[in-house]
Design an enzyme around this catalytic site. Structure first.
Site, mmCIF file in Angstrom:
data_model
loop_
_atom_site.group_PDB
_atom_site.id
_atom_site.type_symbol
_atom_site.label_atom_id
_atom_site.label_comp_id
_atom_site.label_asym_id
_atom_site.label_seq_id
_atom_site.Cartn_x
_atom_site.Cartn_y
_atom_site.Cartn_z
ATOM 1 N N ARG A 50 0.808 -1.223 0.000
ATOM 2 C CA ARG A 50 0.000 0.000 0.000
ATOM 3 C C ARG A 50 0.840 1.272 0.000
ATOM 4 O O ARG A 50 0.363 2.331 -0.419
ATOM 5 C CB ARG A 50 -0.940 -0.003 1.203
ATOM 6 C CG ARG A 50 -2.026 -1.056 1.093
ATOM 7 C CD ARG A 50 -3.086 -0.853 2.139
ATOM 8 N NE ARG A 50 -4.161 -1.828 2.001
ATOM 9 C CZ ARG A 50 -5.282 -1.793 2.697
ATOM 10 N NH1 ARG A 50 -5.471 -0.831 3.591
ATOM 11 N NH2 ARG A 50 -6.207 -2.708 2.528
ATOM 12 N N ASP A 160 -14.334 10.638 10.095
ATOM 13 C CA ASP A 160 -13.407 9.579 9.729
ATOM 14 C C ASP A 160 -11.997 10.129 9.890
ATOM 15 O O ASP A 160 -11.795 11.350 9.865
ATOM 16 C CB ASP A 160 -13.629 9.115 8.286
ATOM 17 C CG ASP A 160 -13.051 7.730 8.030
ATOM 18 O OD1 ASP A 160 -13.806 6.748 8.114
ATOM 19 O OD2 ASP A 160 -11.840 7.634 7.775
#
Length: 289
Positions: A50, A160
């Site tokens: 990632r 978030d």
């Protein structure tokens, strides 16, 4: 004849760049402290994959160099949000774990109106809202309930840790296949189709978008709201935390939840053995005592 120039070593990492175990331990300890996310050694390959794009964009040949940059004063302020966006998993869908919305309609909302009437708007927090499917689903459910309950009002706060997914949530544009499970009536009322039908995109209608306020929040930091919440949805977020971090976070939630308010967690999550001021009213649904 001139001597050949030495070949310059490329600073662009290959797809095979790997992270030393020592660097991974340092990195995982940092992520646990900053975000609460537990990264066991088994996640090392996932983290490497990632972060490849970040290394390429920064022109860094190794994870050691990336770690040195990350832990520098300028790197911490500039890179942390990109790092969080890269390693966090944001899997969600409209009306996910649909039983919760049935409980909202049939149990929680009637209870709330019976206890508090409609003088005050219901305050709901979608904690770990990802790209917006959950808070917009909640806005649909509450809007439908409001149509049948004169005077009923509500506000939705959605948070978030990832700035990237919050931008997606604010845009509220989704592929058509993400809303296939919604009823025709809900689609007709709350979705707009793209003028270019070949793009196969839909957007949440403006009235519903205005019902949701999005902001960034890190659970590991201290946080509070001006007024207590009546309902908190935090589903399939705590599975990434270890047990002590989960209990610490849940106590924070309880401090933000009104007495008699409700907490919804994911079906794969459990509060068993935790010392919390909560009473179970249904599987994965709790009431603040």
């Amino acid at each position: 004849m001139p001597e050949p120039r030495p070949k310059r070593e490329s600073t662009r990492p290959s797809s095979m760049v790997s992270m030393a175990d020592k660097d991974f331990r340092r990195f995982s300890e940092f992520i646990h402290t900053e975000c609460g996310i537990k990264l066991p050694t088994s996640k090392k390959t996932m983290v490497e994959a990632r972060l490849q794009k970040r290394l390429r964009l920064l022109g860094m040949p190794s994870f050691r160099e990336y770690n040195d940059y990350l832990f520098s004063p300028s790197g911490l302020s500039e890179e942390l949000s990109h790092l969080i966006d890269a390693i966090t998993t944001n899997t969600t869908e409209f009306f996910r774990e649909s039983k919760h919305f049935d409980i909202m309609r049939q149990v929680v909302l009637p209870h709330w109106v019976a206890m508090r009437g409609v003088v005050h708007p219901l305050r709901l927090w979608s904690a770990g809202c990802s790209s917006g499917e959950e808070p917009y689903t909640l806005a649909m459910v509450l809007s439908e309930y409001a149509e049948k309950t004169p005077g009923f009002r509500f506000t939705i706060t959605a948070t978030d840790i990832s700035s990237q997914v919050l931008e997606k949530a604010r845009r509220a544009v989704y592929p058509e296949d993400r809303v296939e499970g919604m009823t025709y009536d809900l689609k007709r009322k709350y979705l707009l189709r793209s003028k270019d039908r070949l793009r196969r995109l839909v957007r949440i209608v403006p009235d519903l978008r205005e019902r949701v306020t999005f902001s960034r929040l890190n659970f590991m930091e201290e946080f509070s709201f001006k007024d207590p919440m009546d309902i908190i949805f935090c589903r399939n977020v705590m599975i990434y935390f270890d047990r002590p971090t989960q209990e610490t976070l849940l106590n924070k939630f309880c401090r933000q939840l009104r007495k008699d308010g409700h907490l919804f967690i994911g079906h794969s999550e459990s509060l068993t053995g935790m010392d919390l001021p909560l009473r179970q009213v249904s599987p994965t649904v709790y009431r603040r005592t």
